[in-house]
Design an enzyme around this catalytic site. Structure first.
Site, PDB file in Angstrom:
ATOM      1  N   HIS A   1      16.594  -6.076   6.664  1.00 48.99           N
ATOM      2  CA  HIS A   1      15.220  -6.314   6.194  1.00 48.99           C
ATOM      3  C   HIS A   1      14.951  -5.485   4.940  1.00 48.99           C
ATOM      4  CE1 HIS A   1      10.738  -6.767   6.764  1.00 48.99           C
ATOM      5  NE2 HIS A   1      10.782  -5.657   6.066  1.00 48.99           N
ATOM      6  N   GLU A   2      15.302  -4.210   5.007  1.00 48.48           N
ATOM      7  CA  GLU A   2      15.015  -3.301   3.891  1.00 48.48           C
ATOM      8  C   GLU A   2      15.849  -3.625   2.668  1.00 48.48           C
ATOM      9  OE1 GLU A   2      11.970  -1.830   5.849  1.00 48.48           O
ATOM     10  OE2 GLU A   2      12.482  -1.592   3.758  1.00 48.48           O
TER      11      GLU A   2
ATOM     12  N   HIS B   1      14.472  -6.445   0.781  1.00 53.96           N
ATOM     13  CA  HIS B   1      13.372  -6.077  -0.126  1.00 53.96           C
ATOM     14  C   HIS B   1      13.926  -5.783  -1.522  1.00 53.96           C
ATOM     15  CE1 HIS B   1       9.758  -6.158   2.244  1.00 53.96           C
ATOM     16  NE2 HIS B   1      10.154  -5.250   3.110  1.00 53.96           N
TER      17      HIS B   1
ATOM     18  N   TYR C   1       3.603  -7.372  -3.795  1.00 52.97           N
ATOM     19  CA  TYR C   1       3.453  -6.908  -2.420  1.00 52.97           C
ATOM     20  C   TYR C   1       1.976  -6.837  -1.980  1.00 52.97           C
ATOM     21  CZ  TYR C   1       5.376  -4.659   1.782  1.00 52.97           C
ATOM     22  OH  TYR C   1       5.781  -4.376   3.049  1.00 52.97           O
TER      23      TYR C   1
ATOM     24  N   GLU D   1       7.530  -9.987   2.772  1.00 52.97           N
ATOM     25  CA  GLU D   1       7.869  -9.542   4.126  1.00 52.97           C
ATOM     26  C   GLU D   1       8.655 -10.597   4.899  1.00 52.97           C
ATOM     27  OE1 GLU D   1       7.795  -6.914   6.263  1.00 52.97           O
ATOM     28  OE2 GLU D   1       7.646  -5.939   4.305  1.00 52.97           O
TER      29      GLU D   1
ATOM     30  N   ASP E   1      -3.156  -2.956   4.674  1.00 49.92           N
ATOM     31  CA  ASP E   1      -1.771  -3.447   4.573  1.00 49.92           C
ATOM     32  C   ASP E   1      -1.665  -4.495   3.477  1.00 49.92           C
ATOM     33  OD1 ASP E   1       0.709  -5.070   6.704  1.00 49.92           O
ATOM     34  OD2 ASP E   1       0.956  -3.496   5.183  1.00 49.92           O
TER      35      ASP E   1
ATOM     36  N   HIS F   1       2.158  -7.539   6.632  1.00 53.05           N
ATOM     37  CA  HIS F   1       2.992  -7.505   7.843  1.00 53.05           C
ATOM     38  C   HIS F   1       2.392  -8.346   8.960  1.00 53.05           C
ATOM     39  CE1 HIS F   1       4.528  -3.799   5.875  1.00 53.05           C
ATOM     40  NE2 HIS F   1       5.657  -4.159   6.440  1.00 53.05           N
TER      41      HIS F   1
HETATM   42  O1  LIG Z   1       8.448  -4.259   8.085  1.00 49.39           O
HETATM   43  C1  LIG Z   1       8.731  -3.117   7.764  1.00 49.39           C
HETATM   44  N1  LIG Z   1       8.673  -2.695   6.496  1.00 49.39           N
HETATM   45  O2  LIG Z   1       8.198  -3.544   5.532  1.00 49.39           O
HETATM   46  C2  LIG Z   1       9.225  -2.093   8.787  1.00 49.39           C
HETATM   47  C3  LIG Z   1       8.086  -1.405   9.499  1.00 49.39           C
HETATM   48  C4  LIG Z   1       8.757  -0.798  10.717  1.00 49.39           C
HETATM   49  C5  LIG Z   1      10.224  -1.247  10.604  1.00 49.39           C
HETATM   50  C6  LIG Z   1      10.827  -0.457   9.439  1.00 49.39           C
HETATM   51  C7  LIG Z   1      10.168  -1.048   8.199  1.00 49.39           C
HETATM   52  C8  LIG Z   1      10.070  -2.631   9.954  1.00 49.39           C
HETATM   53 ZN   LIG Z   2       9.306  -5.004   4.952  1.00 51.92          ZN
END
Ligand SMILES: O=C(NO)[C@]12CC[C@H](CC1)C2
Ligand SMILES: [Zn+2]
Ligand SMILES: [Ca+2]
Length: 309
Positions: free
Chosen positions: A145-146, A149, A160, A169, A230, A235
């Site tokens: 996921h990260e 990004h 964002y 997201e 947010d 999210h």
């Molecule tokens: O969705 C997220 N970041 O945009 C998260 C939030 C908690 C987990 C680590 C990072 C998923």
């Molecule tokens: Zn994220």
């Protein structure tokens, strides 16, 4: 012996032993992977519960990273390698920038830190407080996921906030699920979230409502475009395109949906794209790749079902 790439082993956050690409230098083994294309590197550091970035390389004297304070680094390193391999092998993308950028990850950031983030240059992972989270690099879906990004930043660069932020997201959740590659796993964060509770997760792509996300435009969450809001609920509203992806991938699978979503992210979406633009971009990508067939129909159906017209 000279400095050289080595293969070591490590024990991850959830106790699994895994093989690691390490590097021997001056008698110490480093979490430094030089095996990727064009000498791309994956480097893993620790900030030793401080806030310095990237901090110190994580090293070991015998190439066996099995200490409890090494587990977070083991998984950050190993899962970054898996994510790198996914984008290189499936989309011929060399690292997040497409140009062989080094993937740097720092673990043990602060104390009891229940979060992980891409800071614009590198990955940063907290250890969690042991109740809400354990070390967050212990989940492949969070690592993917990260890193996605970062891919987004170097491609569509979806702003964002509001709908472009919710798409930002959602695309990170989409590739997190695809990199995990388990058609029974539509959950995000389950491997490191609430160790005391079995089976729960941070988010669900198949059933966003289970974790308080909308799954249809009728339930779009209007939130202030502020940090406390947010940034317009990025999210929360990601649940709507996430549910659309669930329908698409359930229809045509992770390989075809991955190719369609990757093409949309890298060739059609821009920083101000909204949910409607995403539907158009994904439809066009499906047509480019497969013509006007079942793949295009899957996009149309998925987005119809969540009310994105
Ligand atoms: O969705 C997220 N970041 O945009 C998260 C939030 C908690 C987990 C680590 C990072 C998923
Ligand atoms: Zn994220
Ligand atoms: Ca998962």
């Amino acid at each position: 012996r000279y400095d050289e790439p080595t293969i070591g082993s490590g024990v991850g956050v959830n106790g699994q032993t895994k093989s690691l690409n390490t590097y021997l230098s001056n008698g110490n083994y480093y979490l430094y992977d030089t095996t990727k294309a064009m000498n791309n590197q994956i480097r893993t550091y620790t900030s030793n519960n401080g806030t310095y970035l990237p901090g110190n390389y994580m090293t070991d004297t015998n190439n066996n990273f099995n200490a409890s304070d090494q587990a977070a680094g083991v998984d950050a390193h190993y899962y970054a390698g898996l994510t790198y391999d996914y984008f290189y092998n499936n989309h011929n993308r060399n690292s997040f920038d497409g140009n062989g950028a080094t993937i740097a990850s720092t673990v043990h950031y602060q104390s009891n830190y229940n979060n992980a983030f891409w800071n614009g240059s590198q990955m940063v992972y907290g250890d969690g407080d042991g109740r809400t989270f354990i070390e967050l690099s212990g989940a492949l879906d969070i690592v993917a996921h990260e890193i996605t990004h970062a891919v987004t930043t170097y491609s569509a660069d979806l702003a964002y906030h509001n709908q472009s932020g919710a798409l930002n997201e959602s695309f990170s959740d989409v590739f997190a699920i695809i990199v995990e590659g388990d058609t029974n796993d539509w959950l995000l964060g389950e491997d490191v979230y609430t160790p005391g509770i079995y089976g729960d997760a941070l988010r669900s792509m198949s059933n966003p409502e289970q974790y308080n996300q909308p799954a249809h435009m009728d339930d779009y969450y209007h939130s202030p475009d502020t940090k406390d809001g947010d940034w317009g609920g990025v999210h929360t509203n990601s649940g709507i395109p996430n549910k659309a992806f669930y329908h698409v991938a359930s229809d045509i699978g992770f390989e075809k949906s991955g190719d369609i979503y990757y093409k949309a992210l890298t060739q059609y979406l821009t920083s101000t794209s909204d949910f409607e633009d995403a539907r158009v971009a994904l439809e066009q990508s499906a047509i480019d790749l497969y013509g006007s067939g079942s793949e295009l129909q899957a996009i149309k159906n998925g987005f119809d079902l969540v009310g994105i017209g």
